[in-house]
Design a protein around this motif. Structure first.
Motif, short mmCIF file in Angstrom:
data_model
loop_
_atom_site.label_atom_id
_atom_site.label_comp_id
_atom_site.label_asym_id
_atom_site.label_seq_id
_atom_site.Cartn_x
_atom_site.Cartn_y
_atom_site.Cartn_z
N SER A 72 1.20 5.06 -12.01
CA SER A 72 1.71 5.28 -10.76
C SER A 72 0.86 4.62 -9.63
O SER A 72 1.08 4.81 -8.45
N GLY A 73 0.27 3.62 -9.93
CA GLY A 73 -0.69 2.85 -9.08
C GLY A 73 -0.09 2.14 -8.40
O GLY A 73 1.05 1.47 -8.58
N VAL A 74 -0.63 1.30 -7.15
CA VAL A 74 -0.11 0.42 -6.46
C VAL A 74 -1.04 -0.53 -6.30
O VAL A 74 -2.32 -0.32 -6.15
N GLY A 75 -0.84 -1.96 -6.42
CA GLY A 75 -1.60 -2.98 -6.16
C GLY A 75 -1.07 -3.98 -5.04
O GLY A 75 -0.09 -3.54 -4.44
N PHE A 76 -1.89 -4.88 -4.71
CA PHE A 76 -1.63 -5.70 -3.70
C PHE A 76 -1.64 -7.25 -4.03
O PHE A 76 -2.51 -7.69 -4.52
#
Length: 67
Positions: free
Chosen positions: A39-43
């Motif tokens: 469920s992580g978010v990267g950029f």
């Protein structure tokens, strides 16, 4: 962090290619978000040489005058 925000790459979580490793300490601009495994978010970060790569959320922090 938001799209358009300047960020500094301050750590690398995993072993990466030398091309990515040279980004450590560099400042770039967040271009987009990327869902990571789980469920992580990267950029997606774009640099002054117009190259771009993505980083995990805990690998970048907002750029300040000290970076």
């Amino acid at each position: 962090m938001e799209v358009g925000q300047k960020v500094c790459v301050y750590r690398l979580r995993d072993r990466v290619s030398p091309l990515i490793a040279k980004r450590l300490g560099q400042i770039g601009v967040v271009q987009d978000y990327k869902m990571t495994d789980g469920s992580g978010v990267g950029f997606l970060v774009k640099f002054t040489d117009n190259s771009a790569t993505w980083f995990f959320e805990d690998e970048v922090r907002p750029a300040t005058g000290d970076n």
